[in-house]
Write an enzyme that holds these catalytic residues in place. Structure first.
Site, PDB file in Angstrom:
ATOM      1  N   GLY A   1     -22.505   3.413  -2.220  1.00 38.85           N
ATOM      2  CA  GLY A   1     -21.533   3.867  -3.230  1.00 38.85           C
ATOM      3  C   GLY A   1     -21.229   2.738  -4.195  1.00 38.85           C
ATOM      4  O   GLY A   1     -22.063   1.861  -4.440  1.00 38.85           O
ATOM      5  N   LYS A  35       0.866  -1.185   0.000  1.00 37.44           N
ATOM      6  CA  LYS A  35       0.000   0.000   0.000  1.00 37.44           C
ATOM      7  C   LYS A  35       0.893   1.222   0.000  1.00 37.44           C
ATOM      8  O   LYS A  35       1.983   1.204   0.586  1.00 37.44           O
ATOM      9  CB  LYS A  35      -0.857   0.024   1.280  1.00 37.44           C
ATOM     10  CG  LYS A  35      -2.102   0.867   1.148  1.00 37.44           C
ATOM     11  CD  LYS A  35      -3.211   0.059   0.493  1.00 37.44           C
ATOM     12  CE  LYS A  35      -4.512   0.783   0.434  1.00 37.44           C
ATOM     13  NZ  LYS A  35      -5.582  -0.085  -0.059  1.00 37.44           N
ATOM     14  N   GLY A  50     -23.815   2.874   3.183  1.00 40.00           N
ATOM     15  CA  GLY A  50     -22.845   3.377   2.209  1.00 40.00           C
ATOM     16  C   GLY A  50     -23.247   2.929   0.818  1.00 40.00           C
ATOM     17  O   GLY A  50     -22.778   1.909   0.329  1.00 40.00           O
ATOM     18  N   VAL A  98     -19.464   0.036  -4.052  1.00 44.85           N
ATOM     19  CA  VAL A  98     -19.616  -1.331  -3.536  1.00 44.85           C
ATOM     20  C   VAL A  98     -21.078  -1.596  -3.160  1.00 44.85           C
ATOM     21  O   VAL A  98     -21.689  -2.581  -3.601  1.00 44.85           O
ATOM     22  CB  VAL A  98     -18.702  -1.556  -2.300  1.00 44.85           C
ATOM     23  CG1 VAL A  98     -18.955  -2.916  -1.680  1.00 44.85           C
ATOM     24  CG2 VAL A  98     -17.230  -1.401  -2.685  1.00 44.85           C
ATOM     25  N   GLY A  99     -21.639  -0.709  -2.343  1.00 45.65           N
ATOM     26  CA  GLY A  99     -22.970  -0.925  -1.778  1.00 45.65           C
ATOM     27  C   GLY A  99     -24.078  -1.014  -2.812  1.00 45.65           C
ATOM     28  O   GLY A  99     -24.937  -1.906  -2.745  1.00 45.65           O
TER      29      GLY A  99
END
Ligand code: NAD
Length: 368
Positions: free
Chosen positions: A179, A77, A177, A181-182
């Site tokens: 967005g 990361k 959420g 993903v949701g």
């Protein structure tokens, strides 16, 4: 630096690289956690308040996620300390400078994360020929537009529902959420007969026991509005979604949204973790003690990285979605069986499965 050593264990981090260039005002950290399974894949996060410690923690999560998904990749990361809302030209300069700085760090393959996107990965690729999550024109598979992570979550829920004998036809879902993903998880589960009884975003919650119109909610979000702009639905605060009864609760927003102070309010049978670390360990334990089936984040939200790895290896959209379906179904089955057989939490089972894969890979790697 002491903090960094505190975070180290047998798995990693293998390398922490600090980058500083005063000419362009670049300050960044790359954490390569573990490369036993292959070069590390992990996002580039841009935010003013990130830290090297955060990079290390997120890199470890990627090590486990990639290993659990059986990808030939380790975890890494990076964080760039900057405001992602800066002027476009300034951002391009900074991202290109970051790319040049990591050109020789061949064991790290950058991808998009909070504050960076496909365009930013296009700049990185242009500089060093190494990045995932590229624009379609450069061979990328637009994973958020296609809903790769939501697709994997829906597959995991399918397996979990069968394991607890929950009929998805009429099962009530709540999505925190709404967005990338949701909304896709909601769309795909609605196609399997689930009823969306609550949805939230950063402006609030909408709910209805008879079901919300998923298509209308998606249209609102795509028009830049909020779920609370849905007409004829009950409205509440962002936290109301936690206490509304459902069968499947999908956190797809922020870390630590479920913790010891609020987990008792949750009335559900399954928690399918779309976001990264949405529940504290304490909350997960308390929920499991009450019989809630937890589907751990790094196993069930791996759709995005499986898609990114497929892209990196030259695969198509079709190959990517077939891989997501197969890997996430198999892993969800494995972790539920292991947790039942060995009477451990689903997270412990998942960590053991992933760690065993890393050690098996480590055995065939040359010491350097
Ligand atoms: P997104 O920005 O597209 O959507 C996030 C949504 O959450 C937005 O609608 C936002 O309004 C809402 N939100 C923010 N704070 C909230 C709160 N406190 N309560 C309710 N809603 C809130 O992001 P995304 O890509 O859908 O990612 C969601 C989460 O899943 C993030 O934690 C991300 O790190 C994680 N994740 C994403 C992917 C992926 O493929 N996109 C893969 C794995 C994990």
């Amino acid at each position: 630096m002491e903090d960094m050593f505190r975070l180290a264990d047998d798995l990693g981090p293998a390398k922490i690289v600090h980058i500083s260039s005063c000419q362009v005002g670049l300050r960044a950290v790359v954490a390569v956690d573990n490369t036993a399974c292959g070069p590390a894949i992990g996002g580039v996060r841009m935010a003013p308040d990130v830290s090297a410690e955060e990079a290390c923690r997120l890199a470890r999560a990627m090590t486990l996620k990639n290993a659990a998904a059986g990808l030939p990749h380790g975890g890494g990361k990076s964080v760039i300390f900057a405001d992602p809302k800066m002027a476009a030209l300034e951002k391009e300069k900074l991202v290109r400078a970051f790319a040049i700085a990591i050109a020789d760090l061949m064991e790290y393959i950058p991808g998009p994360d909070m504050g960076t996107d496909e365009l930013a990965m296009g700049w990185v690729y242009d500089e060093i020929g190494r990045a995932v999550g590229l624009p379609r024109e450069l061979g990328g598979i637009p994973l958020d537009e296609l809903g790769a992570t939501g697709f994997g979550l829906a597959a995991a829920v399918d397996v979990a529902a069968k394991a607890i004998k929950l009929d998805l036809q009429g099962a009530r879902i709540s999505v925190q959420g709404f967005g990338a993903v949701g909304k896709h998880a909601a769309r795909l589960l609605a196609q399997r007969g689930c009823v969306l009884v609550a949805a939230s975003d950063s402006s609030g919650t909408v709910h209805s026991t008879s079901g919300l119109d998923v298509g209308a909610l998606i249209a609102l979000k795509e028009a830049g509005k909020s779920v609370i702009d849905l007409p004829n639905a009950n409205k509440g605060t962002i936290n109301d979604i936690i206490g509304l009864p459902c069968d499947i609760w999908i956190p797809a927003a922020r870390p630590d949204v479920l913790n010891k102070d609020n987990e008792w309010r949750l009335k559900t049978k399954i928690v399918a973790e779309g976001a990264n670390i949405p529940c504290t360990l304490e909350a997960e334990m308390a929920l499991e003690a009450r019989g809630v089936l937890i589907l751990p984040d790094f196993v069930v939200n791996a759709g995005g990285v499986i898609c990114a790895a497929t892209e990196y290896h030259g695969g198509s959209e079709t190959t990517a979605f077939a891989a997501i379906d197969e890997k996430i179904r198999r892993n969800t089955t494995l972790l539920i069986e292991k947790s039942r057989r060995e009477r451990v939490s689903t997270r412990e089972a998942a960590v053991e499965i992933a760690t065993e894969r890393i050690w098996n890979a480590q055995r065939v790697r040359r010491w350097r």
